[in-house]
Design an enzyme around this catalytic site. Structure first.
Site, PDB file in Angstrom:
ATOM      1  N   GLU A  86       0.820  -1.211   0.000  1.00 20.13           N
ATOM      2  CA  GLU A  86       0.000   0.000   0.000  1.00 20.13           C
ATOM      3  C   GLU A  86       0.854   1.262   0.000  1.00 20.13           C
ATOM      4  OE1 GLU A  86      -2.981  -0.255  -0.627  1.00 20.13           O
ATOM      5  OE2 GLU A  86      -3.514  -2.300  -0.039  1.00 20.13           O
ATOM      6  N   ARG A  96     -17.589  -0.776   6.037  1.00 19.92           N
ATOM      7  CA  ARG A  96     -18.638  -1.481   5.282  1.00 19.92           C
ATOM      8  C   ARG A  96     -19.328  -2.524   6.151  1.00 19.92           C
ATOM      9  NH1 ARG A  96     -18.688  -6.091   2.426  1.00 19.92           N
ATOM     10  NH2 ARG A  96     -16.442  -6.360   2.633  1.00 19.92           N
ATOM     11  N   CYS A 149      -7.636  -2.021   8.229  1.00 15.81           N
ATOM     12  CA  CYS A 149      -6.270  -2.039   7.686  1.00 15.81           C
ATOM     13  C   CYS A 149      -5.777  -0.611   7.433  1.00 15.81           C
ATOM     14  CB  CYS A 149      -6.234  -2.860   6.406  1.00 15.81           C
ATOM     15  SG  CYS A 149      -6.477  -4.630   6.682  1.00 15.81           S
ATOM     16  N   HIS A 170      -1.314  -5.669   2.320  1.00 17.49           N
ATOM     17  CA  HIS A 170      -2.511  -6.504   2.302  1.00 17.49           C
ATOM     18  C   HIS A 170      -2.123  -7.869   1.749  1.00 17.49           C
ATOM     19  CE1 HIS A 170      -5.717  -3.254   2.688  1.00 17.49           C
ATOM     20  NE2 HIS A 170      -6.161  -4.251   3.433  1.00 17.49           N
TER      21      HIS A 170
END
Length: 208
Positions: A86, A96, A149, A170
């Site tokens: 990332e 979510r 994350c 990730h």
């Protein structure tokens, strides 16, 4: 030069993920370190809860106590086909799904008053290249998302002392890449941080 202090974290379970592959990968990395496969590295590890109220404080305390030179946080992306290095964390939580406490923050900052975004300070392109050399699927990713994350990456960057580099990887589910292979990728990432004070000078962006 003394041993480089490296903190690597994973996450525990959360709704829909009863066993977190990032926790498994960190355990495998510890085994590699115990077997002497990370010479010159003083490794510390931690497993973070997927809890927006608790996790930032726990990670900040790990950083304060361990005084690492490098922080690599990891977490799972259950839809991924490769490891994602990332490039950026945003100061935004927009969950979510609920966390393990049932909280589901919407459009809330990770850290009040902090910048809108922070770039990884580890050499992301060098990390990608090092993992690629091991034959492990890997890609660069612009953003760590808006769930736990991303919150961990932003927290690490926000609390990293001057001179400490931080980033996030990730990882895919176990059916895509097994924890021992992820541990090899993490070892390569750590080595890239040791050998590259600056990142590779090559293109790695996307058009959209």
């Amino acid at each position: 030069m003394g041993a480089m202090r490296v903190l690597v974290t994973g996450f525990g379970p959360f709704p829909g993920v009863p066993v977190n592959p990032s926790q498994q990968a960190v355990a495998e990395l510890e085994r590699r370190a115990d077997a002497g496969l990370l010479p010159g590295i003083l490794l510390s590890t931690g497993v973070l809860p997927v809890d927006f109220a608790i996790m930032p404080g726990q990670l900040a305390e790990m950083i304060r106590l361990g005084r690492p030179d490098v922080i690599l946080c990891t977490g799972v992306d259950m839809g991924a086909k490769a490891i994602s290095v990332e490039r950026m964390a945003t100061n935004l939580v927009d969950a979510r799904i609920p966390d393990t406490s049932g909280a589901q923050p919407v459009d809330r900052p990770v850290v009040e008053g902090a910048p809108d975004g922070l770039l990884a300070t580890v050499p992301v392109k060098a990390i990608k290249a090092a993992i690629e050399r091991g034959g492990i699927p890997v890609e660069l990713s612009l953003s760590a998302g808006s769930y736990a994350c991303n919150a961990a990456m932003f927290t690490a960057l926000h609390h990293a002392p001057k001179g400490t580099r931080a980033g996030f990887l990730h990882i895919p589910p176990v059916r895509v890449i097994t924890p021992p292979t992820v541990a090899k990728a993490l070892s390569a990432a750590i080595r890239a941080c040791v050998t590259h004070e600056t990142d590779l000078d090559e293109p790695g962006g996307e058009l959209a």
